[in-house]
Design a protein around this motif. Structure first.
Motif, PDB file in Angstrom:
ATOM      1  N   PRO A 250       0.826  -1.277  -0.130  1.00 34.19           N
ATOM      2  CA  PRO A 250      -0.212  -0.108   0.001  1.00 34.19           C
ATOM      3  C   PRO A 250       0.608   1.336   0.172  1.00 34.19           C
ATOM      4  O   PRO A 250       1.910   1.298   0.223  1.00 34.19           O
ATOM      5  N   ASP A 251       0.590   2.391  -0.636  1.00 37.85           N
ATOM      6  CA  ASP A 251       1.567   3.454  -1.141  1.00 37.85           C
ATOM      7  C   ASP A 251       0.774   4.409  -0.026  1.00 37.85           C
ATOM      8  O   ASP A 251       0.471   5.311   0.123  1.00 37.85           O
ATOM      9  N   VAL A 252       1.294   4.041   1.048  1.00 38.03           N
ATOM     10  CA  VAL A 252       0.820   4.773   2.191  1.00 38.03           C
ATOM     11  C   VAL A 252       1.496   5.948   2.549  1.00 38.03           C
ATOM     12  O   VAL A 252       1.158   6.847   3.670  1.00 38.03           O
ATOM     13  N   HIS A 253       2.663   5.759   2.619  1.00 39.96           N
ATOM     14  CA  HIS A 253       4.623   6.619   2.372  1.00 39.96           C
ATOM     15  C   HIS A 253       4.339   7.832   1.072  1.00 39.96           C
ATOM     16  O   HIS A 253       5.139   8.682   1.865  1.00 39.96           O
ATOM     17  N   ARG A 254       3.068   8.108   0.618  1.00 39.18           N
ATOM     18  CA  ARG A 254       2.570   9.147  -0.397  1.00 39.18           C
ATOM     19  C   ARG A 254       2.657  10.659   0.248  1.00 39.18           C
ATOM     20  O   ARG A 254       2.211  10.331   1.495  1.00 39.18           O
TER      21      ARG A 254
ATOM     22  N   ILE B   8       5.338  14.053  10.640  1.00 33.95           N
ATOM     23  CA  ILE B   8       5.386  12.619  10.688  1.00 33.95           C
ATOM     24  C   ILE B   8       4.228  11.785  10.984  1.00 33.95           C
ATOM     25  O   ILE B   8       3.253  12.344  11.888  1.00 33.95           O
ATOM     26  N   GLY B   9       4.414  10.544  10.024  1.00 31.39           N
ATOM     27  CA  GLY B   9       3.043   9.694   9.698  1.00 31.39           C
ATOM     28  C   GLY B   9       3.606   9.021  10.016  1.00 31.39           C
ATOM     29  O   GLY B   9       4.834   7.824   9.326  1.00 31.39           O
ATOM     30  N   LEU B  10       3.168   7.676  10.877  1.00 34.26           N
ATOM     31  CA  LEU B  10       3.289   6.291  10.959  1.00 34.26           C
ATOM     32  C   LEU B  10       2.414   5.655  11.087  1.00 34.26           C
ATOM     33  O   LEU B  10       1.314   5.351  11.635  1.00 34.26           O
ATOM     34  N   LEU B  11       2.809   3.891  10.191  1.00 30.92           N
ATOM     35  CA  LEU B  11       1.927   2.886  10.198  1.00 30.92           C
ATOM     36  C   LEU B  11       2.503   1.998  11.199  1.00 30.92           C
ATOM     37  O   LEU B  11       3.112   1.648  10.417  1.00 30.92           O
ATOM     38  N   SER B  12       1.292   1.741  12.472  1.00 28.54           N
ATOM     39  CA  SER B  12       2.179   0.464  13.411  1.00 28.54           C
ATOM     40  C   SER B  12       0.970  -0.406  13.704  1.00 28.54           C
ATOM     41  O   SER B  12      -0.015  -0.701  13.434  1.00 28.54           O
ATOM     42  N   PHE B  13       1.862  -1.846  13.925  1.00 25.27           N
ATOM     43  CA  PHE B  13       1.227  -2.895  15.120  1.00 25.27           C
ATOM     44  C   PHE B  13       1.028  -2.531  15.895  1.00 25.27           C
ATOM     45  O   PHE B  13       1.452  -1.828  16.592  1.00 25.27           O
TER      46      PHE B  13
ATOM     47  N   ILE C   4       5.328   7.948   6.874  1.00 26.38           N
ATOM     48  CA  ILE C   4       5.792   8.929   6.160  1.00 26.38           C
ATOM     49  C   ILE C   4       6.328  10.930   6.538  1.00 26.38           C
ATOM     50  O   ILE C   4       6.132  10.819   7.820  1.00 26.38           O
ATOM     51  N   PRO C   5       7.493  11.191   6.354  1.00 22.28           N
ATOM     52  CA  PRO C   5       7.743  10.694   4.614  1.00 22.28           C
ATOM     53  C   PRO C   5       8.429   8.952   4.708  1.00 22.28           C
ATOM     54  O   PRO C   5       9.086   8.890   5.844  1.00 22.28           O
ATOM     55  N   ALA C   6       8.718   8.677   3.293  1.00 24.66           N
ATOM     56  CA  ALA C   6       9.745   7.518   4.265  1.00 24.66           C
ATOM     57  C   ALA C   6      11.214   8.178   3.612  1.00 24.66           C
ATOM     58  O   ALA C   6      11.862   7.025   4.270  1.00 24.66           O
TER      59      ALA C   6
ATOM     60  N   GLN D 169      14.569   8.683   5.331  1.00 30.67           N
ATOM     61  CA  GLN D 169      15.563   8.509   6.554  1.00 30.67           C
ATOM     62  C   GLN D 169      15.724   9.498   7.391  1.00 30.67           C
ATOM     63  O   GLN D 169      15.475   9.465   8.605  1.00 30.67           O
ATOM     64  N   SER D 170      15.434  10.619   6.341  1.00 28.75           N
ATOM     65  CA  SER D 170      16.242  12.236   7.108  1.00 28.75           C
ATOM     66  C   SER D 170      14.977  12.549   7.568  1.00 28.75           C
ATOM     67  O   SER D 170      15.128  13.226   9.065  1.00 28.75           O
ATOM     68  N   PHE D 171      13.547  12.299   7.841  1.00 24.16           N
ATOM     69  CA  PHE D 171      12.466  12.563   8.443  1.00 24.16           C
ATOM     70  C   PHE D 171      11.894  11.444   9.556  1.00 24.16           C
ATOM     71  O   PHE D 171      10.493  11.955   9.802  1.00 24.16           O
ATOM     72  N   ALA D 172      12.037  10.130   8.579  1.00 21.84           N
ATOM     73  CA  ALA D 172      11.761   9.320   9.252  1.00 21.84           C
ATOM     74  C   ALA D 172      11.528   8.200  10.591  1.00 21.84           C
ATOM     75  O   ALA D 172      11.388   6.796  11.074  1.00 21.84           O
ATOM     76  N   GLY D 173      12.506   8.598  10.840  1.00 20.29           N
ATOM     77  CA  GLY D 173      13.131   8.252  12.348  1.00 20.29           C
ATOM     78  C   GLY D 173      12.028   8.829  13.371  1.00 20.29           C
ATOM     79  O   GLY D 173      11.009   9.041  13.662  1.00 20.29           O
ATOM     80  N   ASN D 174      12.942   9.320  14.514  1.00 24.33           N
ATOM     81  CA  ASN D 174      12.524   9.276  16.043  1.00 24.33           C
ATOM     82  C   ASN D 174      12.167  10.937  16.042  1.00 24.33           C
ATOM     83  O   ASN D 174      12.824  11.925  15.425  1.00 24.33           O
ATOM     84  N   GLY D 175      10.148  10.933  16.025  1.00 21.47           N
ATOM     85  CA  GLY D 175       9.867  11.979  16.412  1.00 21.47           C
ATOM     86  C   GLY D 175      10.740  13.161  16.655  1.00 21.47           C
ATOM     87  O   GLY D 175      10.062  14.051  17.093  1.00 21.47           O
ATOM     88  N   SER D 176      11.450  13.515  18.205  1.00 19.36           N
ATOM     89  CA  SER D 176      11.692  14.079  19.052  1.00 19.36           C
ATOM     90  C   SER D 176      13.085  14.717  17.784  1.00 19.36           C
ATOM     91  O   SER D 176      13.521  16.017  18.510  1.00 19.36           O
TER      92      SER D 176
END
Length: 539
Positions: free
Chosen positions: A161-165, A178-183, A192-194, A196-203
């Motif tokens: 699924p293209d949830v990273h768009r 920052i958007g995350l789809l998680s279990f 979101i975004p895919a 790495q510079s933005f998809a890491g730790n929200g802090s």
């Protein structure tokens, strides 16, 4: 008090009064910006989750449809079925059939296959599904694995699924949101975004964050969106300038307008939710008779809204809003529980009596409907074989494949399924052919065409012939005259309901009717009296 002191107090009071509108407006603007941001984040998290749920649902339907046609071999026909199922979906990349040891037995592609990645599957809340993610490559893009098993066959679909768009995120938020789809256990499936510079730790963004989270009711998934406060404040600069200029001029008057605009009017949906909380929706029972034998065979359960002030509201005034808002599902569940508690002792002694409930499109899009009905009538004395569930033809079902699965599940319990309002929509024949229903109900609209002066009613005759050709039981609704009864009886119609027999009755009156027509001591071998006598006794 010295005059100078009085003047000073008046000056101070004037400054406070003059500054108050500006301060208040600043606060309103900040609160408005925060509320808008929170609402948008809520919407974004819902969209991410809804897209993931839709993708999983599409894959689940594909797996369920292809499973019964698989065999133990992996010949060209089996691969073709798998590849065809993949081609008919949007986000399924490939599909596997697994052997008992978990190895790949057959796949949708002829490319040589190796073992599947080591996937941890989390079971869905309902149904034979489990879902996992491949974490061997962490790019922020989701590669989900959906496993379907009926105890004998195990199938796996690989989803992307293209949830990273980023195009769902406002342009001025894309560098900081920052958007995350998680279990549920915290494992991240996609971000979101895919990058790495933005998809890491929200802090890493620093400062305080706005956060919104949506949790799936059917899958072990949740979606979250976060945004720094600084981004919100930056987006309000132009509005802040206006406040500085206009706040002192418009003052309290403008503030009053803002408060007035902020008041949300009460809606029908609000009233329905309040009615559910107050337990205001009650069942009424429309008796159904076998017009060939004159025997009472059960009833259709109808809903009424009895307000706290005693006002009784008919379903036509609220059912459409309840269905469009999704409230109808919980309303129906509440109604079934009330019916169970009210009539179960009498139905337990009379196993031939039926209870018919109206279901809505949402019931056939939700895989939990069967579980809800199973749990509701698991105890209490009403058998599953005494239940009939009516599907209206007036409003189309959005997904016939899923509806077929839901209907098959109800029939596997022993319940019967009826096509309600037959002939009033455009999908009746398709419903009867594809969904495998047990009963057809002729709508009052067509029964009304039967009059003392009419020799025949072509539509009624066509519906009767259609039902007979498919081996279905036929029920006529809205029977109000003896001419209609005689006509339907002569055409071999099985059952009927309408004002000729009885109006919809409250629970106590319906129970009294059941006890008078079918005394418990004779219930097992009950034979109805003459129909005219039955009608007289019911009145």
């Amino acid at each position: 008090m010295p005059r100078s002191l009085t003047n000073g107090m008046l000056i101070l009071l004037a400054l406070i009064v003059a500054a108050s509108p500006l301060l208040i407006m600043r606060w309103v603007v900040n609160a408005h910006a925060a509320a808008q941001a929170q609402t948008m984040l809520d919407n974004l998290s819902r969209r991410i989750l809804q897209h993931a749920e839709s993708t999983v649902a599409e894959a689940a339907d594909a797996l369920a449809s292809v499973a019964p046609r698989l065999n133990d071999s992996c010949g060209p026909d089996v691969r073709e079925r798998l590849s065809t199922a993949v081609a008919e979906t949007t986000n399924v990349r490939s599909m596997f059939a697994l052997a008992a040891d978990g190895s790949i037995r057959c796949a949708s592609s002829e490319i040589p296959l190796h073992a599947l990645p080591n996937i941890t599957y989390r079971p869905a809340r309902h149904g034979p599904l489990a879902i996992g993610v491949d974490k061997t490559v962490d790019t922020g893009r989701a590669t989900l694995y959906l496993r379907w098993s009926d105890g004998e066959r195990v199938l796996v679909a690989v989803l992307a699924p293209d949830v990273h768009r980023l195009d769902i995120v406002p342009t001025d938020w894309q560098e900081t949101a920052i958007g995350l789809l998680s279990f549920h256990d915290g494992t991240i499936a996609a971000s979101i975004p895919a990058r790495q510079s933005f998809a890491g730790n929200g802090s890493a963004l620093g400062g305080r964050l706005f956060t919104a989270e949506t949790v799936s009711e059917s899958l072990p998934l949740r979606a979250a969106m976060s945004l720094p406060y600084e981004t919100i404040w930056a987006s309000r600069c132009s509005l802040g300038l206006f406040v500085e200029v206009a706040g002192g001029i418009m003052g309290v008057a403008f503030f009053a307008l803002v408060l007035n605009a902020a008041r949300r009017p009460r809606t029908v949906e609000d009233a329905l939710q309040r009615g559910l909380r107050r337990d205001e929706f009650v069942p009424f029972y429309q008796p159904v008779f076998n017009i060939q034998s004159g025997k009472l065979v059960g009833c259709e359960v109808l809903i009424r809204w009895r307000r706290k002030d005693g006002q009784m509201i008919p379903p036509g005034a609220f059912i459409q809003q309840a269905e469009e808002s999704g409230i109808a599902v919980e309303m129906t569940s509440q109604l079934m529980r009330k019916v169970r508690d009210e009539v179960a002792p009498y139905y337990a002694e009379r196993p031939h009596l039926k209870l018919a409930f109206n279901l809505f499109a949402d019931h056939f899009s939700d895989l939990s409907t069967e579980d809800d009905i199973r749990e509701t009538f698991r105890t209490g004395g009403i058998r599953y074989t005494q239940l009939v569930f009516e599907v209206t033809e007036r409003y189309p079902l959005p997904n016939l494949n899923r509806a077929k699965v839901a209907i098959s599940g109800l029939q596997s319990l022993g319940c019967r399924v009826a096509l309600d309002d037959a002939g009033t929509g455009h999908g009746g024949l398709a419903y009867l052919q594809k969904l495998g229903m047990d009963q057809i109900k002729i709508d009052k609209l067509f029964v009304d065409t039967i009059t003392a002066s009419s020799a025949s009613s072509p539509i009624v005759d066509s519906l009767i012939a259609l039902g007979r050709s498919l081996g279905m039981e036929i029920v006529a609704e809205g029977v109000e005259t003896t001419e209609q009864l005689t006509y339907l009886k002569s055409r071999g119609v099985d059952c009927a309901q309408g004002f000729l027999f009885a109006k919809p009755l409250p629970g106590a009156a319906y129970i009294k009717l059941v006890e008078s027509l079918l005394p418990a001591r004779h219930a097992a071998v009950a034979e109805a009296d003459d129909l005219d006598d039955a009608i007289r006794r019911a009145a």
